[in-house]
Design an enzyme around this catalytic site. Structure first.
Site, mmCIF file in Angstrom:
data_model
loop_
_atom_site.group_PDB
_atom_site.id
_atom_site.type_symbol
_atom_site.label_atom_id
_atom_site.label_comp_id
_atom_site.label_asym_id
_atom_site.label_seq_id
_atom_site.Cartn_x
_atom_site.Cartn_y
_atom_site.Cartn_z
ATOM 1 N N HIS A 113 0.844 -1.206 0.000
ATOM 2 C CA HIS A 113 0.000 0.000 0.000
ATOM 3 C C HIS A 113 0.882 1.261 0.000
ATOM 4 C CE1 HIS A 113 -3.024 -2.722 2.254
ATOM 5 N NE2 HIS A 113 -3.582 -2.486 1.085
ATOM 6 N N LYS B 237 -18.572 -7.063 7.398
ATOM 7 C CA LYS B 237 -17.258 -7.685 7.256
ATOM 8 C C LYS B 237 -16.572 -7.836 8.613
ATOM 9 C CE LYS B 237 -13.564 -7.026 3.892
ATOM 10 N NZ LYS B 237 -13.030 -6.154 2.826
ATOM 11 N N SER C 103 -2.741 -7.837 2.333
ATOM 12 C CA SER C 103 -3.165 -7.849 3.742
ATOM 13 C C SER C 103 -3.634 -9.245 4.132
ATOM 14 C CB SER C 103 -4.300 -6.846 3.972
ATOM 15 O OG SER C 103 -3.854 -5.535 3.752
#
Ligand code: ADP
Length: 154
Positions: free
Chosen positions: A17, A41, A128
């Site tokens: 990122h 989520k 991730s």
């Protein structure tokens, strides 16, 4: 003013990122790294933790801001007057997924343009998801984490 939103879960932020933002900084006047909050989520790290890591990582970048939002990414962009979305492409499956989302965002976001940067080879294996697996398995994820982001193993 060219404002781009870099949306994601950042659960947690990785060196992949950071590399993407570093390369995008010269392209925009402002980049808003925005954590999308989806109540359906399950995240490994709480929102406050993910935001504080982002603040730490980008603290020396004057044109990078950190935010969070609920609801549609396109609506958030419209709200803060961002005309661009920033996304990274690591491989063909990223492309397939991102292509549809960007076409939808163009319509829902009223001409919102998605800018894609292809990840550099040294970063294209980093996600991730993989970092979370390493952490859950008690391994050392530090090679994939930016400076200032420390997670406890196991
Ligand atoms: P999401 O939950 O929306 O997938 P992520 O936090 O996993 O959010 O990723 C946000 C964005 O960062 C996505 O566009 C993704 O392609 C990009 N990205 C993640 N890892 C990398 C990497 N290693 N290299 C380039 N782009 C990346």
């Amino acid at each position: 003013m060219k404002i781009a939103v870099f949306p994601g879960s950042f659960d947690p932020i990785t060196t992949g990122h950071v590399e993407l933002v570093r390369r995008a900084v010269p392209l925009f006047d402002k980049i808003v790294v925005a954590v999308g909050v989806n109540s359906q989520k399950q995240y490994l790290f709480p929102l406050a933790q993910r935001l504080s890591w982002l603040e730490e990582v980008f603290k020396d970048q004057p044109t990078v801001e950190v935010a969070s939002f609920e609801g549609l990414t396109a609506h958030f962009c419209n709200k803060i007057d961002a005309k661009y979305l920033l996304r990274g492409l690591r491989n063909a499956s990223d492309f397939d997924y991102e292509k549809t989302i960007s076409q939808i965002n163009d319509i829902v976001g009223d001409g919102l343009e998605t800018v894609f940067l292809i990840s550099q080879p040294a970063y294209s294996h980093i996600s991730s998801t993989i970092v979370r697996e390493i952490i859950k398995g008690g391994g050392d994820a530090s090679p994939f984490l930016p400076e200032g982001v420390e997670v406890l193993e196991g």
